[in-house]
Design an enzyme around this catalytic site. Structure first.
Site, PDB file in Angstrom:
ATOM      1  CG  ASN A   1     -12.388   1.924   2.423  1.00 46.10           C
ATOM      2  OD1 ASN A   1     -11.613   2.343   1.571  1.00 46.10           O
ATOM      3  ND2 ASN A   1     -12.692   2.635   3.500  1.00 46.10           N
TER       4      ASN A   1
ATOM      5  CG  ASN B   1      -8.569   7.970  -0.503  1.00 44.15           C
ATOM      6  OD1 ASN B   1      -7.891   7.114   0.052  1.00 44.15           O
ATOM      7  ND2 ASN B   1      -9.697   8.441   0.018  1.00 44.15           N
TER       8      ASN B   1
ATOM      9  CB  CYS C   1      -4.312   5.459   5.881  1.00 46.38           C
ATOM     10  SG  CYS C   1      -3.442   4.256   4.849  1.00 46.38           S
ATOM     11  N   GLY C   2      -4.295   2.774   8.134  1.00 45.54           N
ATOM     12  CA  GLY C   2      -3.436   1.969   9.005  1.00 45.54           C
ATOM     13  C   GLY C   2      -2.030   1.805   8.470  1.00 45.54           C
TER      14      GLY C   2
ATOM     15  CG  ASN D   1      -2.091   0.858   1.193  1.00 42.75           C
ATOM     16  OD1 ASN D   1      -2.705   1.104   2.215  1.00 42.75           O
ATOM     17  ND2 ASN D   1      -2.467   1.362   0.034  1.00 42.75           N
TER      18      ASN D   1
ATOM     19  CD  GLU E   1      -7.084   1.352   0.380  1.00 41.56           C
ATOM     20  OE1 GLU E   1      -7.321   2.389   1.044  1.00 41.56           O
ATOM     21  OE2 GLU E   1      -5.939   0.871   0.248  1.00 41.56           O
ATOM     22  NE  ARG E   2     -14.055   6.573   1.877  1.00 43.54           N
ATOM     23  CZ  ARG E   2     -14.401   7.139   3.037  1.00 43.54           C
ATOM     24  NH1 ARG E   2     -15.668   7.459   3.259  1.00 43.54           N
ATOM     25  NH2 ARG E   2     -13.502   7.364   3.966  1.00 43.54           N
TER      26      ARG E   2
ATOM     27  CB  CYS F   1      -6.835  -1.705   3.018  1.00 47.68           C
ATOM     28  SG  CYS F   1      -7.843  -0.496   3.911  1.00 47.68           S
ATOM     29  N   GLY F   2      -4.764  -1.439   5.849  1.00 45.08           N
ATOM     30  CA  GLY F   2      -4.663  -1.754   7.269  1.00 45.08           C
ATOM     31  C   GLY F   2      -5.990  -1.660   7.990  1.00 45.08           C
ATOM     32  CB  THR F   3      -8.665   0.929   8.150  1.00 46.15           C
ATOM     33  OG1 THR F   3      -8.755   1.192   6.758  1.00 46.15           O
ATOM     34  CG2 THR F   3      -7.846   2.011   8.837  1.00 46.15           C
ATOM     35  N   GLY F   4      -8.839  -1.907   6.574  1.00 45.06           N
ATOM     36  CA  GLY F   4      -9.651  -2.974   6.010  1.00 45.06           C
ATOM     37  C   GLY F   4      -9.362  -4.316   6.662  1.00 45.06           C
TER      38      GLY F   4
ATOM     39  CG  ASN G   1     -11.344   4.012   7.205  1.00 45.54           C
ATOM     40  OD1 ASN G   1     -11.503   3.070   7.980  1.00 45.54           O
ATOM     41  ND2 ASN G   1     -10.294   4.072   6.413  1.00 45.54           N
TER      42      ASN G   1
ATOM     43  CG  HIS H   1     -13.519  -0.767   6.311  1.00 47.45           C
ATOM     44  ND1 HIS H   1     -12.535  -0.913   5.369  1.00 47.45           N
ATOM     45  CD2 HIS H   1     -13.074   0.158   7.196  1.00 47.45           C
ATOM     46  CE1 HIS H   1     -11.513  -0.111   5.673  1.00 47.45           C
ATOM     47  NE2 HIS H   1     -11.826   0.551   6.775  1.00 47.45           N
TER      48      HIS H   1
END
Length: 267
Positions: A181, A62, A71-72, A11, A199-200, A208-211, A148, A150
């Protein structure tokens, strides 16, 4: 403008140290610089800024210029950047984001950050086992916020899936007025999952860390996994611990440094 390209398991973002140089119109720069072939090529732009409530502050944009709250992977990269570039000698840091102040722990060996753990806080599960229809197909999903939004969809055979078509449609589905996302997740066993992400604002990315955090939350809430999970993404693995609280651990890496001068033309 000086910049650094970094990646967290694929990423990749362009990082600008805004404590040394201001950057006006960052949304425009995110669009211009993120384009492959015509720009630097990246998933977006990240600014490292001073903070009045934490050690540092992050803003991330983005590839389409939209600003994200968290963003993780970028937070881990910032941890490595500020330590190895001499902006701090702390191995425990606080980072201000639009989704709150995050706590980072840096694992350091011989002066190099080998991994970063990020306290991602408490996720909010907004819907469990909900349904939506996109492109004539019905999907069951779990709606999770990790600062954010998901939409987590459990399915099989994700390696061979076309995720672009459903990803584009679900990102802008009426169920998600701020867009979302989209994670396509395959359960391997109670401690391992595979994930691909749309990703959005950026499209499919390698990680994607948050994902990953949202996917583990959804897997635990649906009874598929226990609390310690390895998430295999296209760019590599992340370790996620969820016990009502989320802890994400993974690597970060420098790719290269660059400079754009007034004479350079970025299309």
């Amino acid at each position: 403008m000086k910049f650094t390209k970094m990646q967290g398991i694929g990423n990749d973002y362009i990082y600008v140290n805004c404590m040394e140089q201001p950057l006006e119109n960052p949304a425009d720069w995110a669009v211009r610089l993120s384009r492959p072939h015509f720009g630097v090529g990246s998933d977006g732009l990240v600014l490292i800024l001073p903070s009045e409530k934490a050690d540092f502050r992050m803003r991330m944009f983005n590839a389409d210029g939209s600003e994200g709250k968290m963003c993780g992977n970028a937070s881990r990269c910032i941890g490595k950047y500020v330590y190895e570039r001499g902006l701090t000698d702390k191995t425990d840091l606080t980072l201000e984001t639009l989704s709150g102040v995050k706590h980072l722990h840096l694992a350091v060996e011989a002066g190099r950050v080998t991994s970063v753990s990020v306290d991602m806080g408490v996720p909010a599960v907004k819907a469990l086992g909900a349904e939506l229809t996109a492109g004539g197909k019905t999907y069951r999903y779990t709606d999770v916020s990790v600062g954010n939004p998901h939409c987590v969809i459990f399915c099989r055979g994700i390696d061979d899936m076309d995720i672009e078509t459903p990803g584009r449609q679900i990102e802008v589905h009426e169920n998600f007025p701020d867009r979302t996302n989209v994670e396509f997740v395959e359960i391997i066993d109670r401690n391992h999952i595979k994930m691909r992400v749309w990703e959005r604002g950026s499209g499919e990315t390698l990680a994607c860390g948050t994902g990953a955090c949202a996917s583990v939350t959804a897997a635990v809430k649906n009874g598929f996994c226990d609390g310690d999970v390895t998430v295999q993404l296209r760019g590599g693995p992340l370790q996620i611990r969820y016990d009502g609280h989320l802890l994400m651990t993974g690597p970060a890496a420098f790719v290269f440094d660059g400079e754009i001068t007034k004479e350079d033309e970025v299309c």
